[in-house]
Design a protein around this motif. Structure first.
Motif, PDB file in Angstrom:
ATOM      1  N   ALA A  66       0.770  -1.280  -0.057  1.00 53.10           N
ATOM      2  CA  ALA A  66      -0.036   0.021   0.055  1.00 53.10           C
ATOM      3  C   ALA A  66       0.869   1.063   0.068  1.00 53.10           C
ATOM      4  O   ALA A  66       0.795   2.150  -0.716  1.00 53.10           O
ATOM      5  CB  ALA A  66      -0.942  -0.034   1.104  1.00 53.10           C
ATOM      6  N   LEU A  67       1.758   1.313   0.731  1.00 53.52           N
ATOM      7  CA  LEU A  67       2.788   2.472   0.675  1.00 53.52           C
ATOM      8  C   LEU A  67       3.547   2.653  -0.563  1.00 53.52           C
ATOM      9  O   LEU A  67       3.494   3.764  -1.087  1.00 53.52           O
ATOM     10  CB  LEU A  67       3.654   2.062   1.868  1.00 53.52           C
ATOM     11  CG  LEU A  67       4.837   3.231   1.936  1.00 53.52           C
ATOM     12  CD1 LEU A  67       4.388   4.743   2.311  1.00 53.52           C
ATOM     13  CD2 LEU A  67       6.024   3.106   3.149  1.00 53.52           C
ATOM     14  N   SER A  68       3.994   1.653  -1.080  1.00 53.57           N
ATOM     15  CA  SER A  68       4.803   1.532  -2.413  1.00 53.57           C
ATOM     16  C   SER A  68       3.712   2.303  -3.399  1.00 53.57           C
ATOM     17  O   SER A  68       3.955   3.022  -4.210  1.00 53.57           O
ATOM     18  CB  SER A  68       5.164   0.325  -2.790  1.00 53.57           C
ATOM     19  OG  SER A  68       6.169  -0.278  -1.951  1.00 53.57           O
ATOM     20  N   SER A  69       2.558   1.704  -3.427  1.00 57.21           N
ATOM     21  CA  SER A  69       1.441   2.089  -4.405  1.00 57.21           C
ATOM     22  C   SER A  69       1.173   3.658  -4.178  1.00 57.21           C
ATOM     23  O   SER A  69       1.238   4.481  -5.180  1.00 57.21           O
ATOM     24  CB  SER A  69       0.295   1.331  -4.295  1.00 57.21           C
ATOM     25  OG  SER A  69      -0.907   1.892  -4.982  1.00 57.21           O
ATOM     26  N   LEU A  70       1.296   4.211  -3.097  1.00 62.97           N
ATOM     27  CA  LEU A  70       0.855   5.561  -2.588  1.00 62.97           C
ATOM     28  C   LEU A  70       2.277   6.397  -3.041  1.00 62.97           C
ATOM     29  O   LEU A  70       1.908   7.505  -3.720  1.00 62.97           O
ATOM     30  CB  LEU A  70       0.496   5.961  -1.072  1.00 62.97           C
ATOM     31  CG  LEU A  70      -0.710   5.398  -0.692  1.00 62.97           C
ATOM     32  CD1 LEU A  70      -0.644   5.431   0.858  1.00 62.97           C
ATOM     33  CD2 LEU A  70      -1.876   6.191  -1.458  1.00 62.97           C
ATOM     34  N   GLN A  71       3.468   5.808  -3.109  1.00 70.08           N
ATOM     35  CA  GLN A  71       4.520   6.655  -3.134  1.00 70.08           C
ATOM     36  C   GLN A  71       4.520   6.843  -4.753  1.00 70.08           C
ATOM     37  O   GLN A  71       4.923   7.879  -5.320  1.00 70.08           O
ATOM     38  CB  GLN A  71       5.687   6.019  -2.861  1.00 70.08           C
ATOM     39  CG  GLN A  71       6.065   5.927  -1.116  1.00 70.08           C
ATOM     40  CD  GLN A  71       7.132   5.135  -0.711  1.00 70.08           C
ATOM     41  OE1 GLN A  71       7.051   4.154  -1.324  1.00 70.08           O
ATOM     42  NE2 GLN A  71       7.598   5.506   0.340  1.00 70.08           N
ATOM     43  N   VAL A  72       4.327   5.728  -5.438  1.00 70.31           N
ATOM     44  CA  VAL A  72       4.300   5.946  -6.916  1.00 70.31           C
ATOM     45  C   VAL A  72       3.295   6.641  -7.390  1.00 70.31           C
ATOM     46  O   VAL A  72       3.674   7.568  -8.559  1.00 70.31           O
ATOM     47  CB  VAL A  72       4.161   4.328  -7.740  1.00 70.31           C
ATOM     48  CG1 VAL A  72       3.950   4.492  -9.119  1.00 70.31           C
ATOM     49  CG2 VAL A  72       5.148   3.507  -7.177  1.00 70.31           C
ATOM     50  N   MET A  73       2.201   6.610  -7.078  1.00 70.88           N
ATOM     51  CA  MET A  73       1.197   7.462  -7.402  1.00 70.88           C
ATOM     52  C   MET A  73       1.453   8.893  -6.997  1.00 70.88           C
ATOM     53  O   MET A  73       1.214   9.792  -8.075  1.00 70.88           O
ATOM     54  CB  MET A  73      -0.460   7.140  -6.722  1.00 70.88           C
ATOM     55  CG  MET A  73      -1.621   7.999  -6.961  1.00 70.88           C
ATOM     56  SD  MET A  73      -3.141   7.372  -6.208  1.00 70.88           S
ATOM     57  CE  MET A  73      -2.505   7.848  -4.797  1.00 70.88           C
TER      58      MET A  73
END
Length: 61
Positions: A19-26
Motif C-alpha cells: 500500500a505504501l509503495s503504491s501511494l509513493q508511486v502515485m
C-alpha cells in the motif's frame, strides 16, 4: 499531500508494504506531471472499526 514541498516520507505514517509503495508511486507521478489539487476534498461519511490486528475503514464519497 497536495503540497509538493512536503516530504513523500510522510506517507510512512499512513501505510506500509504494498500500500505504501503504491501511494509513493502515485504521488510521485502526480508531482512529476505538475498536477495540483484545486478545491477541498470532503468525505461526508466515514468510520473506523478495530478488527483483529487491524482496522476496517469505510468511507462514502
Amino acid at each position: 499531500m497536495a503540497d509538493s514541498s512536503r516530504s513523500i516520507n510522510e506517507l510512512d505514517t499512513l501505510a506500509s508494504g504494498e500500500a505504501l509503495s503504491s501511494l509513493q508511486v502515485m504521488l510521485t507521478t502526480v508531482r512529476q506531471r505538475g498536477q495540483v489539487q484545486v478545491g477541498a476534498t470532503k468525505i461526508p461519511s466515514q468510520s473506523a472499526l478495530a478488527k483483529g490486528d487491524g482496522w476496517v475503514v469505510t468511507s462514502c464519497w
